[in-house]
Scaffold this motif. Structure first.
Motif, PDB file in Angstrom:
ATOM      1  N   VAL A   1       0.861  -1.175   0.000  1.00 39.55           N
ATOM      2  CA  VAL A   1       0.000   0.000   0.000  1.00 39.55           C
ATOM      3  C   VAL A   1       0.897   1.223   0.000  1.00 39.55           C
ATOM      4  O   VAL A   1       1.752   1.373   0.870  1.00 39.55           O
ATOM      5  N   PHE A   2       0.711   2.099  -0.978  1.00 42.41           N
ATOM      6  CA  PHE A   2       1.446   3.352  -1.059  1.00 42.41           C
ATOM      7  C   PHE A   2       0.593   4.469  -0.476  1.00 42.41           C
ATOM      8  O   PHE A   2      -0.596   4.561  -0.777  1.00 42.41           O
ATOM      9  N   ARG A   3       1.201   5.293   0.334  1.00 43.91           N
ATOM     10  CA  ARG A   3       0.540   6.479   0.863  1.00 43.91           C
ATOM     11  C   ARG A   3       0.871   7.634  -0.074  1.00 43.91           C
ATOM     12  O   ARG A   3       2.033   7.931  -0.310  1.00 43.91           O
ATOM     13  N   ILE A   4      -0.161   8.285  -0.592  1.00 43.53           N
ATOM     14  CA  ILE A   4       0.018   9.335  -1.591  1.00 43.53           C
ATOM     15  C   ILE A   4      -0.557  10.640  -1.062  1.00 43.53           C
ATOM     16  O   ILE A   4      -1.632  10.646  -0.461  1.00 43.53           O
ATOM     17  N   LYS A   5       0.147  11.713  -1.332  1.00 47.99           N
ATOM     18  CA  LYS A   5      -0.264  13.073  -0.967  1.00 47.99           C
ATOM     19  C   LYS A   5      -0.593  13.177   0.524  1.00 47.99           C
ATOM     20  O   LYS A   5      -1.708  13.519   0.913  1.00 47.99           O
ATOM     21  N   GLY A   6       0.415  12.867   1.331  1.00 48.51           N
ATOM     22  CA  GLY A   6       0.255  12.994   2.772  1.00 48.51           C
ATOM     23  C   GLY A   6      -0.780  12.048   3.350  1.00 48.51           C
ATOM     24  O   GLY A   6      -1.482  12.395   4.290  1.00 48.51           O
ATOM     25  N   ASN A   7      -0.895  10.855   2.785  1.00 47.25           N
ATOM     26  CA  ASN A   7      -1.804   9.815   3.240  1.00 47.25           C
ATOM     27  C   ASN A   7      -3.266  10.119   2.906  1.00 47.25           C
ATOM     28  O   ASN A   7      -4.168   9.487   3.409  1.00 47.25           O
ATOM     29  N   ARG A   8      -3.499  11.088   2.042  1.00 47.38           N
ATOM     30  CA  ARG A   8      -4.868  11.410   1.625  1.00 47.38           C
ATOM     31  C   ARG A   8      -5.434  10.327   0.698  1.00 47.38           C
ATOM     32  O   ARG A   8      -6.621  10.040   0.704  1.00 47.38           O
ATOM     33  N   TYR A   9      -4.555   9.742  -0.111  1.00 47.68           N
ATOM     34  CA  TYR A   9      -4.949   8.691  -1.051  1.00 47.68           C
ATOM     35  C   TYR A   9      -4.124   7.444  -0.792  1.00 47.68           C
ATOM     36  O   TYR A   9      -3.028   7.515  -0.250  1.00 47.68           O
ATOM     37  N   ARG A  10      -4.659   6.311  -1.221  1.00 53.87           N
ATOM     38  CA  ARG A  10      -3.955   5.035  -1.098  1.00 53.87           C
ATOM     39  C   ARG A  10      -3.949   4.319  -2.438  1.00 53.87           C
ATOM     40  O   ARG A  10      -4.925   4.362  -3.182  1.00 53.87           O
ATOM     41  N   LEU A  11      -2.842   3.667  -2.710  1.00 49.31           N
ATOM     42  CA  LEU A  11      -2.677   2.853  -3.909  1.00 49.31           C
ATOM     43  C   LEU A  11      -2.261   1.467  -3.449  1.00 49.31           C
ATOM     44  O   LEU A  11      -1.265   1.314  -2.742  1.00 49.31           O
ATOM     45  N   VAL A  12      -3.026   0.452  -3.837  1.00 47.09           N
ATOM     46  CA  VAL A  12      -2.697  -0.932  -3.500  1.00 47.09           C
ATOM     47  C   VAL A  12      -2.219  -1.609  -4.780  1.00 47.09           C
ATOM     48  O   VAL A  12      -2.893  -1.549  -5.807  1.00 47.09           O
ATOM     49  N   VAL A  13      -1.046  -2.210  -4.706  1.00 48.03           N
ATOM     50  CA  VAL A  13      -0.485  -2.916  -5.858  1.00 48.03           C
ATOM     51  C   VAL A  13      -0.126  -4.337  -5.464  1.00 48.03           C
ATOM     52  O   VAL A  13       0.096  -4.635  -4.301  1.00 48.03           O
ATOM     53  N   ARG A  14      -0.102  -5.186  -6.478  1.00 45.37           N
ATOM     54  CA  ARG A  14       0.394  -6.550  -6.303  1.00 45.37           C
ATOM     55  C   ARG A  14       1.651  -6.666  -7.139  1.00 45.37           C
ATOM     56  O   ARG A  14       1.664  -6.294  -8.314  1.00 45.37           O
ATOM     57  N   ILE A  15       2.703  -7.183  -6.526  1.00 43.87           N
ATOM     58  CA  ILE A  15       3.977  -7.353  -7.216  1.00 43.87           C
ATOM     59  C   ILE A  15       4.045  -8.782  -7.759  1.00 43.87           C
ATOM     60  O   ILE A  15       3.928  -9.743  -7.007  1.00 43.87           O
ATOM     61  N   ASP A  16       4.209  -8.905  -9.054  1.00 47.65           N
ATOM     62  CA  ASP A  16       4.336 -10.210  -9.695  1.00 47.65           C
ATOM     63  C   ASP A  16       5.759 -10.306 -10.248  1.00 47.65           C
ATOM     64  O   ASP A  16       6.043  -9.838 -11.344  1.00 47.65           O
ATOM     65  N   TYR A  17       6.647 -10.910  -9.465  1.00 50.59           N
ATOM     66  CA  TYR A  17       8.051 -10.993  -9.861  1.00 50.59           C
ATOM     67  C   TYR A  17       8.272 -11.983 -10.999  1.00 50.59           C
ATOM     68  O   TYR A  17       9.193 -11.832 -11.776  1.00 50.59           O
ATOM     69  N   GLN A  18       7.431 -12.997 -11.113  1.00 53.26           N
ATOM     70  CA  GLN A  18       7.608 -13.967 -12.193  1.00 53.26           C
ATOM     71  C   GLN A  18       7.386 -13.319 -13.552  1.00 53.26           C
ATOM     72  O   GLN A  18       8.016 -13.685 -14.527  1.00 53.26           O
ATOM     73  N   ARG A  19       6.486 -12.356 -13.616  1.00 53.97           N
ATOM     74  CA  ARG A  19       6.195 -11.671 -14.877  1.00 53.97           C
ATOM     75  C   ARG A  19       6.813 -10.281 -14.956  1.00 53.97           C
ATOM     76  O   ARG A  19       6.596  -9.573 -15.930  1.00 53.97           O
ATOM     77  N   ASP A  20       7.558  -9.868 -13.921  1.00 56.75           N
ATOM     78  CA  ASP A  20       8.140  -8.520 -13.858  1.00 56.75           C
ATOM     79  C   ASP A  20       7.068  -7.450 -14.036  1.00 56.75           C
ATOM     80  O   ASP A  20       7.191  -6.547 -14.856  1.00 56.75           O
ATOM     81  N   MET A  21       5.986  -7.585 -13.255  1.00 55.02           N
ATOM     82  CA  MET A  21       4.871  -6.657 -13.385  1.00 55.02           C
ATOM     83  C   MET A  21       4.429  -6.125 -12.026  1.00 55.02           C
ATOM     84  O   MET A  21       4.543  -6.821 -11.021  1.00 55.02           O
ATOM     85  N   VAL A  22       3.925  -4.914 -12.039  1.00 54.09           N
ATOM     86  CA  VAL A  22       3.250  -4.337 -10.887  1.00 54.09           C
ATOM     87  C   VAL A  22       1.803  -4.135 -11.309  1.00 54.09           C
ATOM     88  O   VAL A  22       1.521  -3.430 -12.277  1.00 54.09           O
ATOM     89  N   LEU A  23       0.891  -4.772 -10.605  1.00 49.45           N
ATOM     90  CA  LEU A  23      -0.519  -4.722 -10.958  1.00 49.45           C
ATOM     91  C   LEU A  23      -1.259  -3.806  -9.984  1.00 49.45           C
ATOM     92  O   LEU A  23      -1.224  -4.039  -8.779  1.00 49.45           O
ATOM     93  N   ILE A  24      -1.920  -2.797 -10.495  1.00 47.49           N
ATOM     94  CA  ILE A  24      -2.701  -1.905  -9.645  1.00 47.49           C
ATOM     95  C   ILE A  24      -3.996  -2.622  -9.285  1.00 47.49           C
ATOM     96  O   ILE A  24      -4.758  -3.033 -10.150  1.00 47.49           O
ATOM     97  N   ARG A  25      -4.240  -2.758  -7.980  1.00 44.90           N
ATOM     98  CA  ARG A  25      -5.426  -3.447  -7.499  1.00 44.90           C
ATOM     99  C   ARG A  25      -6.483  -2.461  -6.993  1.00 44.90           C
ATOM    100  O   ARG A  25      -7.663  -2.758  -7.019  1.00 44.90           O
ATOM    101  N   PHE A  26      -6.059  -1.283  -6.504  1.00 45.12           N
ATOM    102  CA  PHE A  26      -6.996  -0.297  -5.964  1.00 45.12           C
ATOM    103  C   PHE A  26      -6.301   1.056  -5.913  1.00 45.12           C
ATOM    104  O   PHE A  26      -5.120   1.146  -5.604  1.00 45.12           O
ATOM    105  N   ILE A  27      -7.056   2.106  -6.179  1.00 42.86           N
ATOM    106  CA  ILE A  27      -6.605   3.463  -5.922  1.00 42.86           C
ATOM    107  C   ILE A  27      -7.828   4.265  -5.493  1.00 42.86           C
ATOM    108  O   ILE A  27      -8.899   4.159  -6.086  1.00 42.86           O
ATOM    109  N   GLY A  28      -7.681   4.998  -4.400  1.00 48.04           N
ATOM    110  CA  GLY A  28      -8.806   5.768  -3.886  1.00 48.04           C
ATOM    111  C   GLY A  28      -8.397   6.578  -2.672  1.00 48.04           C
ATOM    112  O   GLY A  28      -7.229   6.618  -2.274  1.00 48.04           O
ATOM    113  N   THR A  29      -9.389   7.206  -2.065  1.00 48.88           N
ATOM    114  CA  THR A  29      -9.132   8.016  -0.876  1.00 48.88           C
ATOM    115  C   THR A  29      -8.854   7.102   0.315  1.00 48.88           C
ATOM    116  O   THR A  29      -9.134   5.902   0.279  1.00 48.88           O
TER     117      THR A  29
END
Length: 80
Positions: free
Chosen positions: A40-68
Motif C-alpha cells: 500500500v502506497f501512501r500518496i499526498k500525505g496519506n490522503r490517497y492510497r494505492l494498492v499494488v500486487r507485485i508479480d516478480y515472475q512476470r516482472d509486473m506491478v498490478l494496480i489493485r486499488f486506488i482511492g481516498t
C-alpha cells in the motif's frame, strides 16, 4: 532497476525468488507491506492510497486499488 520518481523496483532473479518481503520496504520507502504480495502506497500525505500486487515472475506491478483513505478503509487490501 526501474525508477519512476521516488519509487524503485529492483528486477533480477534473486529478487523474484525472494518475492515481496519486508526487505522491499527499503527500496520502496512509502509502501507498507500488507500480505499476499501486496503493498500500500501512501500518496499526498496519506490522503490517497494505492494498492499494488507485485508479480516478480512476470516482472509486473498490478494496480489493485486506488482511492481516498476513507475508501481504502472499506476494503481488504489483501483481497482486492
Amino acid at each position: 532497476m526501474w525508477t519512476c520518481g521516488e519509487f524503485q523496483l529492483v528486477q533480477g532473479s534473486q529478487e523474484r525468488e525472494r518475492g515481496f518481503t519486508s526487505e522491499s520496504k527499503g527500496v520502496i520507502p512509502r509502501a507498507s507491506i500488507v500480505g499476499n504480495r501486496r503493498a500500500v502506497f501512501r500518496i499526498k500525505g496519506n490522503r490517497y492510497r494505492l494498492v499494488v500486487r507485485i508479480d516478480y515472475q512476470r516482472d509486473m506491478v498490478l494496480i489493485r486499488f486506488i482511492g481516498t483513505h476513507q475508501e481504502y478503509d472499506r476494503i481488504d487490501a489483501e483481497e482486492v
